[in-house]
Write an enzyme that holds these catalytic residues in place. Structure first.
Site, PDB file in Angstrom:
ATOM      1  N   SER A  40       0.877  -1.180   0.000  1.00  9.69           N
ATOM      2  CA  SER A  40       0.000   0.000   0.000  1.00  9.69           C
ATOM      3  C   SER A  40       0.910   1.225   0.000  1.00  9.69           C
ATOM      4  O   SER A  40       0.994   1.974   0.950  1.00  9.69           O
ATOM      5  CB  SER A  40      -0.927  -0.010   1.219  1.00  9.69           C
ATOM      6  OG  SER A  40      -0.227   0.208   2.407  1.00  9.69           O
ATOM      7  N   HIS A 152      -3.254  -5.994   2.606  1.00 11.56           N
ATOM      8  CA  HIS A 152      -2.372  -7.025   3.142  1.00 11.56           C
ATOM      9  C   HIS A 152      -3.076  -8.350   3.397  1.00 11.56           C
ATOM     10  O   HIS A 152      -2.475  -9.273   3.939  1.00 11.56           O
ATOM     11  CB  HIS A 152      -1.719  -6.544   4.449  1.00 11.56           C
ATOM     12  CG  HIS A 152      -0.842  -5.357   4.271  1.00 11.56           C
ATOM     13  ND1 HIS A 152      -0.455  -4.535   5.303  1.00 11.56           N
ATOM     14  CD2 HIS A 152      -0.269  -4.835   3.155  1.00 11.56           C
ATOM     15  CE1 HIS A 152       0.311  -3.569   4.836  1.00 11.56           C
ATOM     16  NE2 HIS A 152       0.442  -3.721   3.537  1.00 11.56           N
ATOM     17  N   GLU A 161      -4.590  -2.229   9.357  1.00 10.99           N
ATOM     18  CA  GLU A 161      -3.851  -2.830  10.470  1.00 10.99           C
ATOM     19  C   GLU A 161      -4.534  -2.581  11.808  1.00 10.99           C
ATOM     20  O   GLU A 161      -4.899  -1.449  12.129  1.00 10.99           O
ATOM     21  CB  GLU A 161      -2.426  -2.248  10.527  1.00 10.99           C
ATOM     22  CG  GLU A 161      -1.688  -2.450   9.220  1.00 10.99           C
ATOM     23  CD  GLU A 161      -0.298  -1.812   9.185  1.00 10.99           C
ATOM     24  OE1 GLU A 161       0.210  -1.408  10.244  1.00 10.99           O
ATOM     25  OE2 GLU A 161       0.251  -1.721   8.074  1.00 10.99           O
ATOM     26  N   GLU A 204       1.661  -9.338   6.992  1.00 10.56           N
ATOM     27  CA  GLU A 204       2.509  -8.934   8.117  1.00 10.56           C
ATOM     28  C   GLU A 204       2.397  -9.902   9.292  1.00 10.56           C
ATOM     29  O   GLU A 204       2.725  -9.563  10.433  1.00 10.56           O
ATOM     30  CB  GLU A 204       2.178  -7.494   8.527  1.00 10.56           C
ATOM     31  CG  GLU A 204       2.495  -6.533   7.378  1.00 10.56           C
ATOM     32  CD  GLU A 204       2.443  -5.064   7.770  1.00 10.56           C
ATOM     33  OE1 GLU A 204       1.976  -4.735   8.871  1.00 10.56           O
ATOM     34  OE2 GLU A 204       2.890  -4.244   6.939  1.00 10.56           O
ATOM     35  N   ASP A 241      -3.833   1.341  11.722  1.00 14.09           N
ATOM     36  CA  ASP A 241      -3.364   1.990  10.501  1.00 14.09           C
ATOM     37  C   ASP A 241      -4.481   1.838   9.482  1.00 14.09           C
ATOM     38  O   ASP A 241      -4.731   0.736   8.998  1.00 14.09           O
ATOM     39  CB  ASP A 241      -2.062   1.359   9.980  1.00 14.09           C
ATOM     40  CG  ASP A 241      -1.576   2.030   8.694  1.00 14.09           C
ATOM     41  OD1 ASP A 241      -2.224   3.004   8.241  1.00 14.09           O
ATOM     42  OD2 ASP A 241      -0.545   1.586   8.144  1.00 14.09           O
ATOM     43  N   GLU A 284      -2.940   5.777  12.218  1.00  7.16           N
ATOM     44  CA  GLU A 284      -2.065   6.139  11.101  1.00  7.16           C
ATOM     45  C   GLU A 284      -2.896   6.322   9.835  1.00  7.16           C
ATOM     46  O   GLU A 284      -3.866   5.591   9.615  1.00  7.16           O
ATOM     47  CB  GLU A 284      -1.059   4.997  10.924  1.00  7.16           C
ATOM     48  CG  GLU A 284      -0.061   5.153   9.791  1.00  7.16           C
ATOM     49  CD  GLU A 284       0.931   3.990   9.793  1.00  7.16           C
ATOM     50  OE1 GLU A 284       1.247   3.458  10.871  1.00  7.16           O
ATOM     51  OE2 GLU A 284       1.365   3.594   8.706  1.00  7.16           O
ATOM     52  N   ASP A 309       2.012   8.387   7.266  1.00  6.78           N
ATOM     53  CA  ASP A 309       2.840   7.414   6.524  1.00  6.78           C
ATOM     54  C   ASP A 309       2.803   7.793   5.039  1.00  6.78           C
ATOM     55  O   ASP A 309       3.700   8.494   4.553  1.00  6.78           O
ATOM     56  CB  ASP A 309       2.294   6.005   6.788  1.00  6.78           C
ATOM     57  CG  ASP A 309       2.898   4.933   5.879  1.00  6.78           C
ATOM     58  OD1 ASP A 309       3.913   5.212   5.217  1.00  6.78           O
ATOM     59  OD2 ASP A 309       2.361   3.804   5.824  1.00  6.78           O
ATOM     60  N   LYS A 334      10.076   5.126   7.114  1.00  7.34           N
ATOM     61  CA  LYS A 334      10.378   3.960   6.283  1.00  7.34           C
ATOM     62  C   LYS A 334      11.529   4.357   5.373  1.00  7.34           C
ATOM     63  O   LYS A 334      11.353   5.186   4.465  1.00  7.34           O
ATOM     64  CB  LYS A 334       9.165   3.612   5.420  1.00  7.34           C
ATOM     65  CG  LYS A 334       7.985   2.993   6.178  1.00  7.34           C
ATOM     66  CD  LYS A 334       6.766   2.931   5.282  1.00  7.34           C
ATOM     67  CE  LYS A 334       5.697   1.995   5.794  1.00  7.34           C
ATOM     68  NZ  LYS A 334       4.427   2.151   5.024  1.00  7.34           N
ATOM     69  N   HIS A 362       8.832  -1.194   9.310  1.00  2.00           N
ATOM     70  CA  HIS A 362       9.079  -2.179   8.252  1.00  2.00           C
ATOM     71  C   HIS A 362       8.189  -1.864   7.044  1.00  2.00           C
ATOM     72  O   HIS A 362       7.456  -0.877   7.042  1.00  2.00           O
ATOM     73  CB  HIS A 362       8.743  -3.580   8.777  1.00  2.00           C
ATOM     74  CG  HIS A 362       7.268  -3.765   9.054  1.00  2.00           C
ATOM     75  ND1 HIS A 362       6.664  -4.989   9.154  1.00  2.00           N
ATOM     76  CD2 HIS A 362       6.265  -2.858   9.256  1.00  2.00           C
ATOM     77  CE1 HIS A 362       5.374  -4.841   9.390  1.00  2.00           C
ATOM     78  NE2 HIS A 362       5.104  -3.564   9.462  1.00  2.00           N
ATOM     79  N   LYS A 385       7.176  -0.367  14.397  1.00  2.00           N
ATOM     80  CA  LYS A 385       6.066  -1.109  13.821  1.00  2.00           C
ATOM     81  C   LYS A 385       6.675  -2.153  12.909  1.00  2.00           C
ATOM     82  O   LYS A 385       7.246  -1.817  11.870  1.00  2.00           O
ATOM     83  CB  LYS A 385       5.181  -0.137  13.033  1.00  2.00           C
ATOM     84  CG  LYS A 385       3.768  -0.618  12.831  1.00  2.00           C
ATOM     85  CD  LYS A 385       2.929   0.428  12.123  1.00  2.00           C
ATOM     86  CE  LYS A 385       3.099   0.329  10.631  1.00  2.00           C
ATOM     87  NZ  LYS A 385       1.938   0.771   9.854  1.00  2.00           N
TER      88      LYS A 385
END
Ligand code: PGA
Ligand code: ZN
Length: 425
Positions: A40, A152, A161, A204, A241, A284, A309, A334, A362, A385
């Site tokens: 994403s 994901h 998330e 994840e 998230d 997030e 993010d 990131k 990550h 994270k």
């Protein structure tokens, strides 16, 4: 000085190729690093160079590897491995584009990180101490993504998330143990309530149960925390998230979530009610990645940690714009969104100087590389994270933090809820 630079392709956790680089120094130092990859991804991220064509369904990285071996390597051989900024600037000018699209951010970052590892090794220091010096002693609070949705997972959850945050622990190792216990307690709960297919996992390492409602996933987390013998809101708090760009309809200006189409204002009200009902300390990307003004509104109204993010993409220019607008109060860091260690550390520094928190992160496509564990401690960021406490590409990072905590001994600190500076409830 640097005597050897070499790249190759290796596979990541999704089975796609990615770039690994290794660097050796004259004094016998060795470093290597593998670049992660997102699913994403933010629109404004630096470019990950892929070959296209048939091999690896277009995802090959042979051009990026060749760019390291034929273009970057000859330019940095002979350089002092400690001159990270100079080496990174050199690669940036060698590339010459604003988003690293000529050489590839994956090519450049592999070398940037491998140089740092080689320099640390040359001086016999762990990377976190080489980068952070004697002050680097804060172990990060882990935000563990134990229910996966969005891009994901193969389920209907729109929020990407659902994370547990063991703030009540007194050390990182205790936090990780709590995370593992809650993860397994969630597994049992999901299996009993939804059947065995509910315990399949997403990218994840979190479960990807056949749910479609946000509250259903949050309720499952609360059950899992309690069943493991912990108190939600005290021992373990929650984070989300949303990765909201993924369920935003740009043309119509609405968010498709939980069976409804919500305007920005209605979505913010939805978040407000969730924050009232559940012990959520951090959210997030609550909105679309271009909506700085909306992010500022969320930040004012929720009074919790709001993380950028896709909004910031670890880019100082976008972060500066956010700081001026009051958009978010935390930066997701990131390294591959920007493509060099130097630029990522500048973004972190800018965030910390402006009282923004930093969460080192990550990507959904990961490997055995543990550089981010060291960066988290080097910055005293206080938060990391890196997925569920399961699957070895995630646990590699957690396990490295266990080693770092042990190495630091009595000097190691675990901040708990204090890491969430913006949480004012
Ligand atoms: P990505 O997602 O690595 O797939 O981009 C992670 C995140 O959104 O935080
Ligand atoms: Zn995100």
């Amino acid at each position: 000085s640097i005597t050897h630079v070499k790249a190759r392709w290796v596979l990541d956790s999704r089975g796609n190729p990615t770039v690994e680089a290794e660097v050796r120094t004259f004094a016998g130092g060795y470093g290597s690093a593998i670049v992660p990859s997102g699913a994403s991804t933010g629109t404004h991220e630096a470019l990950e160079l892929r070959d296209g064509g048939k091999r690896f369904h277009g995802k090959g990285v042979s051009k990026a590897v060749e760019n390291v071996n034929k273009i970057i390597a000859p330019e940095i051989l002979g350089e002092d491995s400690r001159k990270q900024e100079e080496i990174d600037s050199k690669m940036i000018s060698l590339d010459g584009t604003p988003n690293k699209s000529r050489l590839g951010a994956n090519a450049i970052l592999s070398v940037s990180l491998a140089v740092a590892h080689a320099a640390a090794d040359t001086y016999g220091l762990p990377l976190f101490q080489y980068l952070g010096g004697a002050l680097a002693s804060t172990l990060p609070v882990p935000l563990m993504n134990i229910i996966n949705g969005g891009k994901h997972a193969g389920n209907e959850l729109k929020i990407q998330e659902f994370l547990i945050v063991p703030v009540g622990a007194s050390s990182f190792s205790e936090a990780l143990a709590i995370g593992s216990e809650v993860y397994h307690s969630l597994r049992g709960y999901l299996k009993e309530k939804y059947g065995v297919s509910a315990i399949n996992v997403g990218d994840e390492g979190g479960f990807a149960p056949p749910m479609s409602r946000t509250r259903e996933a949050l309720d499952a987390l609360i059950h899992a925390v309690k069943n493991a013998g912990y108190e939600p809101g005290r021992d373990v708090v929650l984070a989300l998230d949303a990765a909201a760009s993924e369920f935003y309809d740009e043309k119509r200006g609405v968010y498709a979530i939980d069976g409804a189409e919500l305007t920005r204002e209605k979505l913010i009200e939805f978040y407000e009610s969730l924050v009232e009902e559940y012990p959520i300390v951090s959210i997030e990307d609550p909105l679309y990645e271009e909506d700085f003004e909306g992010f500022a509104e969320v930040t004012r109204s929720l009074k919790i940690q709001v993380v950028g993010d896709d909004l910031f993409v670890t880019n100082v220019e976008r972060l500066r714009r956010g700081i001026e607008a009051g958009a978010a109060n935390a930066l997701l860091l990131k390294v591959n969104q920007i493509g060099t260690l130097t630029e990522a550390l500048s973004a972190a520094r800018m965030a910390l100087e402006n009282n923004y928190s930093v969460i080192v992160s990550h990507r959904s496509g990961e490997t055995e590389d543990v550089t981010i564990s060291h960066i988290a401690v080097a910055l005293n960021a206080g938060q990391i994270k890196t997925g569920a406490p399961a699957r070895s590409e995630r646990n590699a990072k957690y396990n490295e933090l266990l080693r770092i905590e042990e190495y630091l001994g009595g000097r190691a600190r675990y901040p708990g809820i204090k890491a969430f500076k913006a949480y004012k409830r």
